[in-house]
Scaffold this active site. Structure first.
Site, PDB file in Angstrom:
ATOM      1  N   GLU A   1       0.818  -1.212   0.000  1.00  0.00           N
ATOM      2  CA  GLU A   1       0.000   0.000   0.000  1.00  0.00           C
ATOM      3  C   GLU A   1       0.852   1.263   0.000  1.00  0.00           C
ATOM      4  O   GLU A   1       0.483   2.281  -0.599  1.00  0.00           O
ATOM      5  CB  GLU A   1      -0.957  -0.035   1.191  1.00  0.00           C
ATOM      6  CG  GLU A   1      -2.048  -1.092   0.992  1.00  0.00           C
ATOM      7  CD  GLU A   1      -2.881  -1.332   2.234  1.00  0.00           C
ATOM      8  OE1 GLU A   1      -4.111  -1.282   2.122  1.00  0.00           O
ATOM      9  OE2 GLU A   1      -2.297  -1.568   3.315  1.00  0.00           O
TER      10      GLU A   1
ATOM     11  N   GLU B   1      -4.073  -9.510   3.701  1.00  0.00           N
ATOM     12  CA  GLU B   1      -4.912  -9.188   4.858  1.00  0.00           C
ATOM     13  C   GLU B   1      -6.080 -10.149   5.046  1.00  0.00           C
ATOM     14  O   GLU B   1      -6.469 -10.450   6.187  1.00  0.00           O
ATOM     15  CB  GLU B   1      -5.431  -7.748   4.743  1.00  0.00           C
ATOM     16  CG  GLU B   1      -4.407  -6.680   5.088  1.00  0.00           C
ATOM     17  CD  GLU B   1      -3.488  -6.330   3.936  1.00  0.00           C
ATOM     18  OE1 GLU B   1      -2.718  -5.369   4.065  1.00  0.00           O
ATOM     19  OE2 GLU B   1      -3.541  -7.034   2.901  1.00  0.00           O
TER      20      GLU B   1
END
Length: 247
Positions: free
Chosen positions: A107, A127
């Site tokens: 990210e 995740e």
């Protein structure tokens, strides 16, 4: 702060996350230091481009889960994870990715304007394997960077891809030999830095605008009143390199 090192290289600021013992995982100290490094980039008129990388052969393994379990936050208010994922920088930022760019590390790279990836770099958003989503921009940005179904595969499986595949998907601007990401990113930064700083900032502002056509008109109108646009036109007519002032 030793968690993040900065080095000025010409018009570029090389920013290195320096926690190689934990693959540059982001804790509170890294977030604070990275935010300060980005402030340095933004504040200095001599700096035109930033290059973000990690020490020890990894970009970043993402959020430091052990630190998070101790109550540390890797988020800087209004700037997001690492002080970057929600920051609105005016200067271009290039991610130079070696090794792991997983979870929050991926990210951070997605929050940059360009990505240079080593062939064996590993990009992934795992995740969902931990009961979470890529909530620092992964689920927001990735579907806008690559085709929808390919983005969904990465987000729903949590499986990583290597640098070569990232290049095939258009995630990486350059795919380079292992160990060369920083050098190539700095050369790319040099190519960007020769351009007008106000124009570079305007490009970024228009791209992230919710109404890009209106933002484009406003940016063009504003740029036409600057000294730099007159200098750019004069330099072209005189067949010389422009001398930008940022005014």
């Amino acid at each position: 702060m030793t968690e993040v090192r900065t080095e000025r290289t010409g018009s570029a600021l090389l920013i290195t996350i320096d926690r190689p013992q934990v693959r540059n995982a982001v804790n509170a100290a890294v977030a604070t230091a990275l935010s300060a490094a980005l402030d340095e980039l933004e504040a200095s008129p001599e700096l035109r481009v930033g290059v973000l990388t990690g020490a020890g052969g990894s970009f970043s393994a993402g959020m430091d889960l052990k630190a998070a379990m101790r109550g540390e936050s890797p988020v800087v208010d209004e700037r997001g994870l690492g002080g970057l994922t929600e920051a609105e920088l005016t200067k271009p930022l290039i991610a130079a990715v070696e090794g792991f760019a997983l979870g929050g590390g991926f990210e951070l790279a997605l929050a940059c304007d360009l990505i240079v990836a080593a062939e064996d770099a590993r990009f992934g958003l795992p995740e969902v394997k931990r009961g979470l989503i890529a909530g620092a921009g992964g689920v927001v940005r990735l579907p806008h960077r690559i085709p929808h179904h390919l983005a969904m595969e990465l987000l729903l499986t949590g499986e990583p891809i290597d640098g070569r595949r990232a290049g095939e998907l258009g995630l990486a601007n350059r795919v380079v030999s292992n160990g060369d990401a920083v050098a190539v990113a700095l050369r790319l930064a040099e190519r960007i830095a020769v351009n007008a700083p106000l124009a570079l900032a305007a490009v970024k502002a228009v791209v992230r605008s919710g109404d890009p056509w209106a933002a484009q008109r406003t940016a063009n109108a504003r740029l036409m009143t600057t000294e730099d646009v007159r200098e750019g036109m004069t330099a072209f007519a005189e067949r010389r390199a422009p001398r930008w002032t940022g005014r």
